[in-house]
Design a protein around this motif. Structure first.
Motif, PDB file in Angstrom:
ATOM      1  N   PHE A 158      -5.922  -3.385   8.327  1.00 26.69           N
ATOM      2  CA  PHE A 158      -6.432  -3.536   6.969  1.00 26.69           C
ATOM      3  C   PHE A 158      -7.277  -4.799   6.884  1.00 26.69           C
TER       4      PHE A 158
ATOM      5  N   ILE B 268       0.864  -1.180   0.000  1.00 27.34           N
ATOM      6  CA  ILE B 268       0.000   0.000   0.000  1.00 27.34           C
ATOM      7  C   ILE B 268       0.892   1.219   0.000  1.00 27.34           C
TER       8      ILE B 268
ATOM      9  N   LEU C 118     -10.139  -3.521  -0.273  1.00 20.00           N
ATOM     10  CA  LEU C 118      -9.557  -3.295   1.054  1.00 20.00           C
ATOM     11  C   LEU C 118     -10.213  -2.109   1.735  1.00 20.00           C
ATOM     12  N   VAL C 119     -10.221  -2.144   3.053  1.00 19.80           N
ATOM     13  CA  VAL C 119     -10.614  -1.023   3.880  1.00 19.80           C
ATOM     14  C   VAL C 119      -9.599  -0.929   5.014  1.00 19.80           C
TER      15      VAL C 119
ATOM     16  N   MET D 293      -4.605   2.839  -1.135  1.00 18.25           N
ATOM     17  CA  MET D 293      -4.728   1.382  -1.012  1.00 18.25           C
ATOM     18  C   MET D 293      -4.737   0.683  -2.364  1.00 18.25           C
TER      19      MET D 293
ATOM     20  N   ASP E 105      -6.792  -0.655  -4.087  1.00 27.88           N
ATOM     21  CA  ASP E 105      -7.563  -1.885  -4.167  1.00 27.88           C
ATOM     22  C   ASP E 105      -8.923  -1.658  -3.509  1.00 27.88           C
ATOM     23  N   PRO E 106     -10.021  -1.613  -4.297  1.00 27.92           N
ATOM     24  CA  PRO E 106     -11.339  -1.419  -3.691  1.00 27.92           C
ATOM     25  C   PRO E 106     -11.777  -2.605  -2.836  1.00 27.92           C
TER      26      PRO E 106
ATOM     27  N   ASP F  72     -12.085   4.405   3.586  1.00 29.43           N
ATOM     28  CA  ASP F  72     -12.407   3.761   2.319  1.00 29.43           C
ATOM     29  C   ASP F  72     -11.191   3.736   1.410  1.00 29.43           C
ATOM     30  N   SER F  73     -11.172   2.759   0.505  1.00 28.85           N
ATOM     31  CA  SER F  73     -10.017   2.566  -0.378  1.00 28.85           C
ATOM     32  C   SER F  73      -9.769   3.759  -1.295  1.00 28.85           C
ATOM     33  N   ASP F  74     -10.781   4.570  -1.556  1.00 28.21           N
ATOM     34  CA  ASP F  74     -10.598   5.703  -2.468  1.00 28.21           C
ATOM     35  C   ASP F  74     -10.337   7.025  -1.745  1.00 28.21           C
TER      36      ASP F  74
END
Length: 153
Positions: free
Chosen positions: A122, A5, A64-65, A59, A61-62, A90-92
């Motif tokens: 994570f 990450i 992952l949180v 991250m 990668d959607p 959130d991943s974004d």
């Protein structure tokens, strides 16, 4: 499993006077987040404060949180916890991670620059699509039994 990450330092104190997030031991599930402050901040009983950590994440990668969780010792000894229970990143989201801390104790609590204030964990994400129905297609033994319905509360 190791995931890569990207992390970006958004406050020059981080990585210098303030440690970057790390796992305390090889068996740690979460990284320690540190207060990225120039001076001491005090949380009065019943008060909440927003504490910056000096770090932002990508991250990539959607699936992952990142979860921000309380430190158990801080909660037990001082009544200081992550105010909303857990923080969800959130991943974004790529802005600086800040932690809302609440003081449930009876005395003011001082946070020094660099203090460990929370944990960063994570987790995989499962998104669901809700299908609204008049009645469920299956029933459970518990059915609609709520709080304390399975035994001594």
């Amino acid at each position: 499993m190791l995931r890569r990450i990207e992390a970006r330092i958004v406050n020059p104190l981080l990585g210098g006077a303030i440690p970057t997030p790390t796992y305390a031991t090889g068996g740690s599930a979460a990284m320690d987040l540190h207060a990225c402050l120039e001076t001491r901040t005090t949380i009065a009983p019943g008060q909440r404060v927003l504490v910056p950590t000096g770090i932002a994440l990508n991250m990539m990668d959607p699936g992952l949180v990142a979860i921000v969780a309380s430190r158990s010792g801080l909660s037990l000894r001082h009544g200081v916890r992550v105010a909303q229970g857990v923080g969800v990143i959130d991943s974004d989201y790529q802005g600086e991670i800040s932690v809302i801390l609440a003081n449930d104790g009876n005395a003011p609590y001082s946070i020094e620059p660099g203090d460990r204030i929370a944990q960063l964990l994570f987790q995989p994400v499962v998104q669901a699509r809700l299908r609204f129905v008049e009645a469920f297609t299956t029933q459970t033994d518990r059915d609609t039994g709520g709080f304390g319905s399975t035994g001594k509360a």
